[in-house]
Write an enzyme that holds these catalytic residues in place. Structure first.
Site, PDB file in Angstrom:
ATOM      1  N   CYS A   1       4.096   5.836   4.414  1.00  0.00           N
ATOM      2  CA  CYS A   1       5.274   4.983   4.622  1.00  0.00           C
ATOM      3  C   CYS A   1       5.551   4.069   3.429  1.00  0.00           C
ATOM      4  CB  CYS A   1       5.141   4.177   5.904  1.00  0.00           C
ATOM      5  SG  CYS A   1       3.699   3.085   5.971  1.00  0.00           S
TER       6      CYS A   1
ATOM      7  N   ASP B   1      13.696   2.463   8.383  1.00  0.00           N
ATOM      8  CA  ASP B   1      12.323   2.753   8.780  1.00  0.00           C
ATOM      9  C   ASP B   1      11.931   4.157   8.324  1.00  0.00           C
ATOM     10  OD1 ASP B   1       9.898   3.107  10.058  1.00  0.00           O
ATOM     11  OD2 ASP B   1      10.538   2.133  11.908  1.00  0.00           O
TER      12      ASP B   1
ATOM     13  N   HIS C   1       9.271   5.817   9.176  1.00  0.00           N
ATOM     14  CA  HIS C   1       8.258   6.401  10.047  1.00  0.00           C
ATOM     15  C   HIS C   1       8.754   7.566  10.902  1.00  0.00           C
ATOM     16  CE1 HIS C   1       6.464   2.506   9.024  1.00  0.00           C
ATOM     17  NE2 HIS C   1       5.320   3.128   9.192  1.00  0.00           N
TER      18      HIS C   1
END
Length: 451
Positions: A144, A332, A334
């Protein structure tokens, strides 16, 4: 994210997978194929588990009364007589048609939606070519930080090549030469981040992992907030891509930017200015984010030179692009998606753009982060110095030690000539200590809603 927790949960999850064994007559012929199939199944199931944990929506509320800042642009809700709310879906909806949220309104909240969707979204991927020296064909669960860094660099390249006013129109065909060139350049930038070991993808996960080996990192390790990888990647990229001849990256050391270092780096052999990507790693607190820096941090998003902040929670990296009130808006990384062959003709673009803005409260932010700026001209750089210096000094507070210490400083001269540490550096109690026990399960991830 907490790698110990993730590794334990992932081990338990994968141990429950049963794969059929081969007969002895065919084992020698099928071992390789079955190993590949087993690896792909594990990758897919692991990414599904990851997406359930991090990809499901709750709700993100955006106030109609407060302005939204996004990378130097301010947007305020414009009342519509026919509608009192606007909603954007989850990450899964990024694959659906986005025409319903793009219209001819360039102002207000519609303008914010078009601006946000136009940012490049680089996430976990699965089933890409195996990373050198490993068995990994996915960065799910550990990459990440690298993905967040990719997004910040991608934003700098968008500003440099396409301009800050550029917007992605997925359902419109180019009708002019200028719009056709924009489409070509849009795809070119994405190709530079393609998930394959290629000199034509200088910012790929493969390149970054290879560069990380020099500091003892390898595929599967969690990468900390070290942006030197991207500075090194730029040097490699400039050997094969003429587009980088007019662009350079400078990384500040110890929260200090030495002006003559930058000017020297940004001046080519002919005396011409090279556009600057300035990366400033900072630490804004000890174990937790120090709230005295909150107004300093959010104000940075109002600067036209701002290209975002790599931050997040402990071991849970995010790419911050703006704020509203006391919450940071982020992309994000993820969400785990299947790899896209960016060298195929007319490869799909939808998975590289997110239609789901997310928010996190400032108090939940990890104190370690990296601030990014893009200065197209020398004037932009000097304007940044003049503008930002008073903004990074937190308001004086008698109840908070270190309130007189700026987030970072600009220093005259060269770093090599510095005899002492820069004045007004953060006190010793603000030294780095990663809280690896913090879990990110309570992350606020939500559908787009107007209050």
């Amino acid at each position: 994210m907490n790698t110990q927790v993730v590794s334990r949960e992932r081990s338990i999850f994968l141990s429950k997978l049963n794969f059929p064994s081969n007969s002895s007559d065919h084992r020698s012929q099928e071992d390789g194929n079955n190993s590949d199939v087993e690896g792909k199944v594990k990758n897919r199931l692991l990414s599904m588990w990851n997406n359930v944990k991090y990809g499901m929506k709750l709700k993100t509320n955006f106030s109609k009364e407060s302005p939204v800042w996004l990378l130097g642009r301010c947007y305020r809700r414009i009342e519509s007589p026919s509608s009192d709310s606007t909603e954007l879906g989850t990450d899964v909806a990024a694959f659906q048609s986005q025409s319903e949220i793009v219209n001819n309104d360039d102002e207000g909240f519609e303008g914010f939606k078009k601006d946000f969707i136009s940012r490049l979204w680089l996430t976990y991927r699965r089933e890409f070519p195996i990373l050198n020296g490993s068995n990994y064909s996915s960065d799910c669960g550990w990459g990440c930080m690298l993905r967040s860094g990719q997004m910040l660099i991608a934003q700098a390249l968008v500003c440099h090549i396409l301009g800050r006013d550029w917007r992605w129109h997925p359902d419109q065909q180019p009708k002019t030469r200028e719009s056709f060139v924009e489409v070509v350049n849009h795809r070119k930038i994405i190709k530079w981040f393609g998930d394959k070991p290629s000199r034509n993808s200088p910012f790929s996960i493969h390149t970054l992992v290879t560069l990380g080996e020099a500091s003892g990192k390898k595929a599967g390790d969690w990468y900390g907030p070290d942006v030197d990888y991207f500075s090194q990647a730029f040097k490699l990229a400039s050997q094969d891509n003429y587009e980088f001849d007019s662009l350079t990256v400078c990384v500040a050391q110890d929260c200090a930017v030495y002006i003559k270092d930058v000017l020297e780096e940004c001046t080519d052999k002919n005396g011409k200015w090279k556009s600057l990507i300035l990366l400033i790693p900072v630490r804004l607190g000890a174990d937790k984010f120090n709230s005295i820096y909150a107004p300093c941090l959010t104000t940075l998003f109002s600067l036209k030179q701002c290209i975002g902040i790599i931050g997040g929670r402990p071991k849970h990296s995010l790419y911050f692009v703006g704020y509203q009130e006391d919450k940071l808006i982020h992309l994000d990384p993820h969400y785990c998606q299947e790899v896209v062959d960016v060298w195929a003709l007319d490869f799909p673009l939808t998975s590289f753009h997110c239609r789901s803005p997310r928010k996190i409260h400032l108090s939940k932010m990890d104190p370690s982060c990296c601030i990014g700026f893009y200065c197209a001209t020398k004037e932009d750089f000097f304007n940044l110095i003049e503008t930002v210096q008073p903004l990074v000094i937190p308001p004086a507070r008698s109840d908070s030690p270190g309130s007189e210490y700026p987030m970072f400083i600009f220093c005259d001269g060269y770093s090599r000539d510095a005899q002492l540490s820069p004045k007004k550096m953060p006190p010793s109690e603000l030294e780095y200590s990663m809280d690896s026990s913090t879990d990110g399960d309570d992350m606020g991830t939500e559908a787009f809603e107007i209050l």
